[in-house]
Design a protein around this motif. Structure first.
Motif, mmCIF file in Angstrom:
data_model
loop_
_atom_site.group_PDB
_atom_site.id
_atom_site.type_symbol
_atom_site.label_atom_id
_atom_site.label_comp_id
_atom_site.label_asym_id
_atom_site.label_seq_id
_atom_site.Cartn_x
_atom_site.Cartn_y
_atom_site.Cartn_z
ATOM 1 N N GLY A 222 -25.698 -77.299 81.792
ATOM 2 C CA GLY A 222 -25.843 -77.225 83.234
ATOM 3 C C GLY A 222 -24.544 -76.876 83.926
ATOM 4 N N GLY A 223 -24.661 -76.322 85.123
ATOM 5 C CA GLY A 223 -23.479 -75.935 85.875
ATOM 6 C C GLY A 223 -22.592 -77.096 86.247
ATOM 7 N N ILE A 224 -23.165 -78.292 86.396
ATOM 8 C CA ILE A 224 -22.395 -79.508 86.656
ATOM 9 C C ILE A 224 -22.423 -80.438 85.445
ATOM 10 C CG2 ILE A 224 -22.290 -81.632 88.034
ATOM 11 C CD1 ILE A 224 -21.240 -79.244 89.559
ATOM 12 N N ALA A 225 -23.607 -80.764 84.937
ATOM 13 C CA ALA A 225 -23.726 -81.681 83.800
ATOM 14 C C ALA A 225 -24.761 -81.173 82.814
ATOM 15 C CB ALA A 225 -24.110 -83.083 84.277
ATOM 16 N N GLY A 226 -24.482 -81.378 81.532
ATOM 17 C CA GLY A 226 -25.445 -80.986 80.517
ATOM 18 C C GLY A 226 -26.660 -81.878 80.529
ATOM 19 N N GLU A 227 -26.431 -83.188 80.469
ATOM 20 C CA GLU A 227 -27.520 -84.166 80.518
ATOM 21 C C GLU A 227 -27.165 -85.278 81.489
ATOM 22 O OE1 GLU A 227 -29.683 -86.045 76.891
ATOM 23 O OE2 GLU A 227 -28.367 -87.631 77.659
ATOM 24 N N VAL A 228 -28.122 -85.616 82.343
ATOM 25 C CA VAL A 228 -27.983 -86.757 83.248
ATOM 26 C C VAL A 228 -29.004 -87.783 82.795
ATOM 27 C CG1 VAL A 228 -27.889 -87.515 85.653
ATOM 28 C CG2 VAL A 228 -27.411 -85.120 85.087
ATOM 29 N N ASN A 229 -28.533 -88.871 82.200
ATOM 30 C CA ASN A 229 -29.409 -89.838 81.548
ATOM 31 C C ASN A 229 -29.154 -91.224 82.141
ATOM 32 O OD1 ASN A 229 -30.671 -91.637 79.705
ATOM 33 N ND2 ASN A 229 -30.444 -90.168 78.040
ATOM 34 N N GLY A 230 -30.105 -91.723 82.921
ATOM 35 C CA GLY A 230 -29.930 -93.021 83.552
ATOM 36 C C GLY A 230 -28.743 -93.048 84.494
ATOM 37 N N ALA A 252 -31.788 -75.703 80.484
ATOM 38 C CA ALA A 252 -30.685 -75.032 81.165
ATOM 39 C C ALA A 252 -30.969 -75.054 82.662
ATOM 40 C CB ALA A 252 -30.532 -73.596 80.676
ATOM 41 N N GLY A 253 -29.975 -75.498 83.453
ATOM 42 C CA GLY A 253 -30.170 -75.570 84.895
ATOM 43 C C GLY A 253 -28.897 -75.281 85.653
ATOM 44 N N GLY A 254 -29.026 -74.836 86.882
ATOM 45 C CA GLY A 254 -27.861 -74.537 87.698
ATOM 46 C C GLY A 254 -26.993 -75.746 87.949
ATOM 47 N N ILE A 255 -27.604 -76.930 88.037
ATOM 48 C CA ILE A 255 -26.855 -78.179 88.203
ATOM 49 C C ILE A 255 -26.870 -78.996 86.913
ATOM 50 C CG2 ILE A 255 -26.743 -80.375 89.446
ATOM 51 C CD1 ILE A 255 -25.869 -77.996 91.138
ATOM 52 N N ALA A 256 -28.049 -79.259 86.361
ATOM 53 C CA ALA A 256 -28.152 -80.099 85.154
ATOM 54 C C ALA A 256 -29.117 -79.493 84.150
ATOM 55 C CB ALA A 256 -28.612 -81.505 85.522
ATOM 56 N N GLY A 257 -28.755 -79.591 82.863
ATOM 57 C CA GLY A 257 -29.630 -79.093 81.814
ATOM 58 C C GLY A 257 -30.862 -79.952 81.634
ATOM 59 N N SER A 258 -30.684 -81.276 81.718
ATOM 60 C CA SER A 258 -31.818 -82.189 81.603
ATOM 61 C C SER A 258 -31.580 -83.418 82.465
ATOM 62 C CB SER A 258 -32.051 -82.603 80.142
ATOM 63 O OG SER A 258 -30.941 -83.305 79.628
ATOM 64 N N CYS A 259 -32.677 -83.981 82.950
ATOM 65 C CA CYS A 259 -32.654 -85.161 83.809
ATOM 66 C C CYS A 259 -33.594 -86.184 83.196
ATOM 67 C CB CYS A 259 -33.082 -84.780 85.225
ATOM 68 S SG CYS A 259 -33.223 -86.146 86.390
ATOM 69 N N ILE A 260 -33.023 -87.282 82.689
ATOM 70 C CA ILE A 260 -33.801 -88.289 81.973
ATOM 71 C C ILE A 260 -33.675 -89.626 82.700
ATOM 72 C CG2 ILE A 260 -34.143 -89.472 79.769
ATOM 73 C CD1 ILE A 260 -32.687 -87.094 78.433
#
Length: 354
Positions: A222-230, A252-260
Motif C-alpha cells: 500500500g501507498g501508506i501501509a502494507g497491512e493494517v491489522n487491528g 494492493a491499495g493506494g493507502i493500504a494493501g489490506s485492512c483486517i
C-alpha cells in the motif's frame, strides 16, 4: 462529490544515515549544548554531532540523545538496537538530518534503528546513500521494528528493500505510533510493504503523515501501509505508484494493501497508478470482516487494474485535490502546529515543520 462503490481493476526522494565519516559542526545547535556532552539521562541527553558520536547509540541503547547538527555518514551502518538489546531511550533529531545511510544485512532488523522497544524518535530526517537500506525481514529507514514506541516529526527518503515487513519509516509497528512523518523514494519487498510502514499491528496508530514513495511487492502492498491489522490509518495521503511484481499478487491499495479488523479513514489516495492481480482498490486492497474503510478520497484519474475486493471511495478531481477545503472536509486540522499539524502546500498539504 458523491460516494460510490467502485468495482474496478486495480510511491521519489532519498532516506539517510550512515556508518563512519562525519559532518556537523563543533557545538550543539538550537540550545542543545556542546557536542559530545551530556550524560545520556533524560535531563542531560548526549549531544551528537559526528558519525563517531552516532555510534554511541548502539552501544548505549537506553540513553537519551539529541543531535547538535547534521551528520553525514559513509560506509555501512550497523543498526542501533537489536532484538536482544533494543533501543529503549529517546532520540531527538532537533530538526537535523542524517545523510548517507547504507545498510546491507543478510538478516532481519535493518534501518537506522534495528529494533526499538518503548523508545521515542522525534524531529529527524534521514536520507539513504545510493545503496539504500536492505535486509531480509523488518526493514525501515528509521526503524526495522517498532514495539510500544513512537516516531514523530520524522522523514525518510531513499531506497528500502527486503522480503517481508518493509516500509520507508518502519518495517513493522506493534502497539506503536507514527505521527507527523513523511517518506519518499522507493520501497520494495515481497509481502507487507508500505510507503510508511510495512505492517501495523495491535492497536498501532499511523496518522497525519504522507508518502511520495513508489511501492512494489507481491502481497499486501500500500501507498501508506502494507497491512493494517487491528490498528488505524487516518489523515494521510499517498502519491506514489503501487504495483505488484508477480502474476499472483493479492492486496494492493493506494493507502493500504489490506485492512483486517482495522480502521482506514479520512485519507486521500492521490496515486497516479495502483496495479495488481487480486484484491486491488483505490484506497484499500482487501478488507476482511471488521474492517472499517470510510470517508476516504481517491483521484478519479487514478489508473487502476486488477480484480477488486471491496473498493469504496469518494472520487476526487485533480483540481479539488489541490484545495485545502477538500482535506478540511475529511477532518484534517490546519494551523501549522502539533495540534493542527497541516499547512497548505503545492500542490498538496505539508506538515507544520516543513
Amino acid at each position: 462529490m458523491r460516494r460510490i462503490l467502485f468495482a474496478a481493476a486495480l510511491a521519489v526522494l532519498t532516506a539517510g544515515c550512515g556508518g563512519s565519516s562525519d559532518s556537523g559542526g563543533s557545538s550543539g545547535g538550537g540550545g542543545t549544548g556542546e557536542c559530545g556532552t551530556g550524560s545520556g539521562s533524560a535531563s542531560s541527553p548526549r549531544v551528537l554531532c559526528t558519525a563517531d558520536d552516532l555510534n554511541l547509540v548502539g552501544n548505549n541503547p537506553g540513553w537519551s540523545y539529541v543531535m547538535g547538527g547534521d551528520i553525514a555518514l559513509s560506509g555501512e551502518w550497523t543498526p542501533a538496537g537489536t532484538r536482544a538489546a533494543p533501543f529503549t531511550g529517546t532520540f531527538d533529531g532537533a530538526g537535523h538530518k542524517i545523510t548517507g545511510l547504507y545498510v546491507d544485512k543478510s538478516g532481519d532488523y535493518a534501518g537506522l534503528f534495528g529494533y526499538i522497544e518503548g523508545g521515542k524518535i522525534t524531529r529527524l530526517s534521514v536520507e539513504t546513500a545510493s545503496g539504500g537500506v536492505n535486509g531480509t525481514n523488518y526493514v525501515g529507514g528509521i526503524a526495522g521494528r517498532l514495539v510500544n514506541g513512537s516516531i514523530s516529526e520524522c522523514s525518510a527518503n531513499g531506497t528500502f528493500s527486503g522480503r517481508n515487513y518493509v516500509g520507508a519509516i518502519a518495517g513493522y509497528v506493534y502497539a506503536g505510533e507514527i505521527r507527523f512523518s513523511s517518506s519518499g523514494g522507493g520501497v520494495t519487498g515481497e509481502g507487507l510493504v508500505g510507503g510508511i510502514a510495512g505492517r501495523l499491528r495491535m492497536n498501532s496508530v499511523l496518522t497525519d503523515s504522507y508518502s511520495k514513495a513508489a511501492v512494489n511487492g507481491q502481497n499486501d502492498i500500500g501507498g501508506i501501509a502494507g497491512e493494517v491489522n487491528g490498528s488505524s490509518v487516518m489523515y494521510t495521503y499517498a502519491t506514489g505508484t503501487v504495483q505488484t511484481t508477480n502474476t499472483t499478487g493479492t492486496g494492493a491499495g493506494g493507502i493500504a494493501g489490506s485492512c483486517i479488523t482495522a480502521e482506514v479513514s479520512n485519507n486521500a489516495a492521490l496515486n497516479i497508478k495502483v496495479g495488481g492481480i487480486h484484491a486491488v482498490g483505490h484506497v484499500t486492497g482487501s478488507v476482511t470482516a471488521g474492517g472499517n474503510v470510510v470517508n476516504n478520497y481517491a483521484l478519479s484519474v487514478m489508473a487502476i487494474w486488477g480484480q477488486p475486493d471491496s473498493d469504496i471511495f469518494t472520487p476526487l478531481s485533480t483540481a479539488d485535490a489541490a484545495l485545502r477545503t477538500t482535506y478540511e472536509g475529511l477532518g484534517w486540522r490546519f494551523g501549522g502546529n502539533a495540534d493542527a499539524p497541516w499547512k497548505e502546500g503545492t500542490p498538496y498539504p505539508q506538515l507544520y515543520f516543513e
